[in-house]
Design a protein around this motif. Structure first.
Motif, PDB file in Angstrom:
ATOM      1  N   LYS A 157       0.851  -1.192   0.000  1.00 26.99           N
ATOM      2  CA  LYS A 157       0.000   0.000   0.000  1.00 26.99           C
ATOM      3  C   LYS A 157       0.888   1.242   0.000  1.00 26.99           C
ATOM      4  N   MET A 158       1.582   1.492   1.076  1.00 28.85           N
ATOM      5  CA  MET A 158       2.438   2.669   1.187  1.00 28.85           C
ATOM      6  C   MET A 158       3.879   2.282   0.844  1.00 28.85           C
ATOM      7  N   ILE A 159       4.523   3.112   0.039  1.00 25.81           N
ATOM      8  CA  ILE A 159       5.913   2.879  -0.346  1.00 25.81           C
ATOM      9  C   ILE A 159       6.775   3.928   0.355  1.00 25.81           C
ATOM     10  N   TYR A 160       7.838   3.460   0.988  1.00 24.95           N
ATOM     11  CA  TYR A 160       8.781   4.339   1.684  1.00 24.95           C
ATOM     12  C   TYR A 160      10.126   4.261   0.950  1.00 24.95           C
ATOM     13  N   PRO A 161      10.337   5.157  -0.027  1.00 21.20           N
ATOM     14  CA  PRO A 161      11.561   5.083  -0.828  1.00 21.20           C
ATOM     15  C   PRO A 161      12.791   5.515  -0.036  1.00 21.20           C
ATOM     16  N   GLY A 162      13.948   5.250  -0.586  1.00 21.15           N
ATOM     17  CA  GLY A 162      15.205   5.646   0.051  1.00 21.15           C
ATOM     18  C   GLY A 162      15.394   7.148   0.083  1.00 21.15           C
ATOM     19  N   HIS A 163      14.745   7.871  -0.808  1.00 20.41           N
ATOM     20  CA  HIS A 163      14.752   9.341  -0.797  1.00 20.41           C
ATOM     21  C   HIS A 163      13.400   9.796  -1.323  1.00 20.41           C
ATOM     22  N   GLY A 164      12.986  10.961  -0.910  1.00 21.62           N
ATOM     23  CA  GLY A 164      11.679  11.462  -1.310  1.00 21.62           C
ATOM     24  C   GLY A 164      10.605  11.064  -0.302  1.00 21.62           C
TER      25      GLY A 164
END
Length: 117
Positions: free
Chosen positions: A16-23
């Motif tokens: 559902k939620m994506i936690y990228p390495g940046h942004g």
């Protein structure tokens, strides 16, 4: 090719939620992945069009596509072009031939075309 395989596997996961390495975190990873595939396809088509004019080296393609790159950033352009050429070569859409110390790529009519997926 490995990136595409990984993206295909990730696209099918029920995140559902994506936690990228940046942004910032975001929703909708499938749409992001589909957009990356579309961008990759468009970049491959740009390279093929350049090769219609005749064989070129990775450096020549990079200079044609990214004339603003300078100094250490040139390597990033070379790497991107090489990755796309590897994909195009695997699909039978370009061919590489070594002439002395230089590798030239040329467009060809490939039979092994992979879908956008």
């Amino acid at each position: 090719m490995q990136l595409r395989q990984s993206l295909n596997r990730a696209r099918d996961l029920p995140w559902k939620m994506i936690y990228p390495g940046h942004g910032d975190p975001y929703l909708g990873h499938r749409q992001v992945i589909n957009q990356r595939f579309l961008e990759q396809h468009e970049r491959c088509e740009q390279i093929r069009r350049l090769l219609q004019a005749g064989p070129r080296t990775v450096y020549e393609l990079s200079c044609a596509m990214f004339p603003w790159l300078k100094a250490g950033a040139v390597f990033l352009g070379l790497s991107e072009i090489q990755g796309h050429l590897d994909l195009l070569e695997a699909r039978g859409l370009v061919a590489a031939a070594q002439h002395g110390d230089v590798i030239l790529y040329r467009a060809c009519d490939g039979q092994r075309q992979e879908a956008l997926r």
